[in-house]
Design a protein around this motif. Sequence first.
Motif, short mmCIF file in Angstrom:
data_model
loop_
_atom_site.label_atom_id
_atom_site.label_comp_id
_atom_site.label_asym_id
_atom_site.label_seq_id
_atom_site.Cartn_x
_atom_site.Cartn_y
_atom_site.Cartn_z
N PHE A 136 0.81 -1.22 0.00
CA PHE A 136 0.00 0.00 0.00
C PHE A 136 0.85 1.28 0.00
O PHE A 136 0.95 1.95 -1.01
CB PHE A 136 -0.99 -0.02 1.16
N LEU A 140 1.50 0.86 -3.87
CA LEU A 140 0.22 1.16 -4.52
C LEU A 140 -0.06 2.66 -4.53
O LEU A 140 -0.47 3.23 -5.55
CB LEU A 140 -0.94 0.42 -3.84
N LEU A 141 0.13 3.31 -3.39
CA LEU A 141 -0.13 4.75 -3.30
C LEU A 141 0.83 5.53 -4.19
O LEU A 141 0.45 6.53 -4.81
CB LEU A 141 0.01 5.18 -1.83
N VAL A 143 2.21 4.35 -7.02
CA VAL A 143 1.75 4.12 -8.40
C VAL A 143 0.55 5.03 -8.71
O VAL A 143 0.52 5.71 -9.74
CB VAL A 143 1.36 2.65 -8.60
N ALA A 144 -0.42 5.06 -7.79
CA ALA A 144 -1.63 5.86 -8.03
C ALA A 144 -1.27 7.33 -8.23
O ALA A 144 -1.82 8.00 -9.11
CB ALA A 144 -2.60 5.70 -6.87
N LEU A 145 -0.34 7.82 -7.42
CA LEU A 145 0.05 9.23 -7.55
C LEU A 145 0.70 9.53 -8.89
O LEU A 145 0.49 10.59 -9.48
CB LEU A 145 1.01 9.61 -6.43
N THR A 146 1.49 8.58 -9.40
CA THR A 146 2.12 8.82 -10.70
C THR A 146 1.08 8.92 -11.81
O THR A 146 1.38 9.43 -12.88
CB THR A 146 3.13 7.71 -11.11
N GLY A 147 -0.13 8.43 -11.52
CA GLY A 147 -1.20 8.48 -12.52
C GLY A 147 -1.56 9.89 -12.95
O GLY A 147 -2.14 10.08 -14.02
N VAL A 148 -1.22 10.89 -12.16
CA VAL A 148 -1.50 12.27 -12.55
C VAL A 148 -0.29 12.91 -13.24
O VAL A 148 -0.29 14.11 -13.51
CB VAL A 148 -1.93 13.15 -11.35
N CYS A 149 0.72 12.10 -13.54
CA CYS A 149 1.95 12.62 -14.15
C CYS A 149 2.04 12.26 -15.63
O CYS A 149 1.78 11.12 -16.02
CB CYS A 149 3.19 12.05 -13.45
N THR A 208 4.67 -1.62 -13.21
CA THR A 208 3.43 -0.93 -13.56
C THR A 208 3.72 0.33 -14.37
O THR A 208 2.95 0.68 -15.27
CB THR A 208 2.63 -0.60 -12.28
N LEU A 209 4.82 1.00 -14.05
CA LEU A 209 5.14 2.24 -14.79
C LEU A 209 5.89 1.96 -16.09
O LEU A 209 5.83 2.78 -17.01
CB LEU A 209 5.99 3.16 -13.91
N ALA A 323 -1.75 -3.59 -7.67
CA ALA A 323 -1.82 -2.69 -8.82
C ALA A 323 -2.69 -3.26 -9.94
O ALA A 323 -2.98 -2.57 -10.91
CB ALA A 323 -0.42 -2.41 -9.35
N VAL A 327 -8.96 -0.14 -6.40
CA VAL A 327 -8.44 0.24 -5.09
C VAL A 327 -9.25 -0.40 -3.97
O VAL A 327 -10.44 -0.64 -4.12
CB VAL A 327 -8.45 1.78 -4.88
N ALA B 300 -2.80 17.44 -14.51
CA ALA B 300 -3.12 16.12 -13.96
C ALA B 300 -4.29 15.48 -14.72
O ALA B 300 -4.28 14.27 -14.97
CB ALA B 300 -3.47 16.25 -12.49
N ALA B 303 -3.01 14.09 -17.96
CA ALA B 303 -2.24 12.87 -17.73
C ALA B 303 -3.15 11.70 -17.39
O ALA B 303 -2.99 10.59 -17.91
CB ALA B 303 -1.22 13.10 -16.61
N ASN B 307 -3.25 8.23 -19.23
CA ASN B 307 -2.75 7.08 -18.45
C ASN B 307 -3.81 6.01 -18.21
O ASN B 307 -3.48 4.86 -17.92
CB ASN B 307 -2.20 7.56 -17.10
N VAL B 327 -5.58 1.22 -10.31
CA VAL B 327 -5.15 2.62 -10.21
C VAL B 327 -4.44 3.08 -11.47
O VAL B 327 -3.80 2.29 -12.15
CB VAL B 327 -4.22 2.85 -9.00
N PRO B 328 -4.55 4.38 -11.75
CA PRO B 328 -3.79 4.91 -12.88
C PRO B 328 -2.31 4.87 -12.57
O PRO B 328 -1.91 4.83 -11.40
CB PRO B 328 -4.27 6.37 -12.97
N ALA B 329 -1.51 4.87 -13.60
CA ALA B 329 -0.05 4.89 -13.42
C ALA B 329 0.55 5.64 -14.59
O ALA B 329 0.06 5.54 -15.72
CB ALA B 329 0.51 3.46 -13.38
N ALA B 330 1.60 6.40 -14.32
CA ALA B 330 2.31 7.06 -15.41
C ALA B 330 2.80 5.99 -16.39
O ALA B 330 3.26 4.94 -15.98
CB ALA B 330 3.51 7.85 -14.87
#
Lengths: 348, 348
Positions: A136, A140-141, A143-149, A208-209, A323, A327, B300, B303, B307, B327-330
């Motif tokens: 987590f 996981l957290l 990975v989820a945050l990179t989703g806005v990148c 995942t990335l 992942a 969630v 965001a 992205a 993503n 979850v989304p991922a970059a």
Amino acid sequence: MRAPIRVLVIGFGKMGTAIARLVSEKPGLELVGICARHDSPGSVALQPELGCRLGSDLDVLAEATHPEVAIQATCSRLADVLDDVETLLGHGVHVISIAEEMAWPAASSPERADRLDALARANGVGVLGTGINPGFVLDLLVVALTGVCAHVESIRAERVNDLSPYGPSVLRAQGVGLTPEAFGKGLETGSVVGHYGFPQSIGMIAKTLGWEIERIEETREPILSRQRRETELVTVEPGCAAGCLHTAVAYCQGRPVIRLVHPQQVHPHLEGVQTGDLIEIEGSPDLRLEGRPEIPGGRATAALAVNMIPRLLAAEPGLKSMADLPVPAAMLGDVRGLLEQQSGGKGG
Amino acid sequence: MRAPIRVLVIGFGKMGTAIARLVSEKPGLELVGICARHDSPGSVALQPELGCRLGSDLDVLAEATHPEVAIQATCSRLADVLDDVETLLGHGVHVISIAEEMAWPAASSPERADRLDALARANGVGVLGTGINPGFVLDLLVVALTGVCAHVESIRAERVNDLSPYGPSVLRAQGVGLTPEAFGKGLETGSVVGHYGFPQSIGMIAKTLGWEIERIEETREPILSRQRRETELVTVEPGCAAGCLHTAVAYCQGRPVIRLVHPQQVHPHLEGVQTGDLIEIEGSPDLRLEGRPEIPGGRATAALAVNMIPRLLAAEPGLKSMADLPVPAAMLGDVRGLLEQQSGGKGG
């Protein structure tokens, strides 16, 4: 409405007990059995209260209780959980394990991970590793945050926690109370291991990335206490280890792309150390997210194991990581309702 | 390796342009067309650079470019996006929309949500609403955090952002620059609306956790500036609205269980207001997570839209929300690699 989901818990230590209690409280779940291999005074005391079957032979217990899903809370290593997991999969039972190495089994053994996946598919069930870490906070957290990148240059995540609530095996693995010399020797002999989970978290993030990781460098050093720290189980004298500062750095194309930092000690507040979880992403955009104090590990791991039940049951068969699934979410209603419909903003 | 994923972008405003650029940069994605309904000087300038087809008739464009997935970035309301979304689904195209009401369509119309779901299933494709908010900060991240909780009493989440980078339609909807009287009148006539997305975020959280929400109370008030604030597009005189403080409280069994707070204004730093995202959960355990400054909304959202492509393509057909998918991922590698295998800690 469908019948309650029958849940078997394997392990009757601190975590197994917490998980069994939580299962017995949740509408739509039915605790049908607890497998306790070793003598466990707690199990005998608790079993009448929980009203489920208790046994020490997993094969017999699975046969007798017909669980739909089993939650395994016995140990950390993939090699140590495989027999139980494979037995359960063979009985057509979904498995959720809190063993750290189950969070990303390929980090320990790609062959065993493939075998687990094949066995789960062959039996039409899912198998998942979860927990606060790995599972987590540091993966996981992240990975989820990179989703806005749009792009990510590098990731740094840190979890500063308090080991005081943990049991003797965790304290031993972190070298709590040892002299610096004994700590160093413990690292050599393998009795001091620090955190289980960095290769797993790094595996989940990188895969995942889409980063190819060529090597992971781990360092472990004692957190030397300037003063006396006491818990129910251990006393740390001044100059001795209050715990272990464990760090892992993962490289992609020669560049350090993931840095995970996890200093674990008893009573960090005695020396002014604030506990917390922190994720920093250098990318487009830069991100920083933190929580203080840290998410409490034991309680969170028990909750995650139970809360992932509907996610795993709704998924395609096979080996899953956090992942791969939607969630986790606290289950505040009847779990069966969640399984009877997909939501998707359709209401329902 | 499979052929690149063909992506059509609908909308050529600030968001559509950012999304089209990002699609054109990602290995494994191919930008095959942009649909711009209205005169758009930017589109004509950008189209040769991006090298894709440009058109104003979505039906013709979808027929000509054979996209696998379309990203829609034109407006906020469900009613305004439905024609385009249904056209695309009818062509067998997966749809990702950044329209706020698409994040949880049942909040606007359960019937339309059901129809979208049925149409997507009939055509074997998925449809998803996403974006920073609704879609991530005040809902998906909240849901994920509750996953470590055994029980949740209540949730409070706040997003304090800076509207300065946004375009004229957003500024108008927040009443930026208006006198208090004009702001009040704007609320009455509907020209000032505050944030689009609270019923959607609340719908996603409540449904996923299992709370039955009986009512939502929303309040909107002007954030009156004590000093002059100027952006390229608007000037706020002292005593006028720098933006809108919009709050929503959701009740379950008479108890306020979800409180979402979203003050949006231009240049908040001019009056010492620090922007950021904050989630607080009262439960077992209590949790608090915050990020400062706020995750930048426009970047965001672009992205997230891109993503989520592999997540939607790997899912079962139908209407999905962010809480239904992994979850989304970059995407830092070739997207096609992600689609060719599931991971699950199997390595691969």
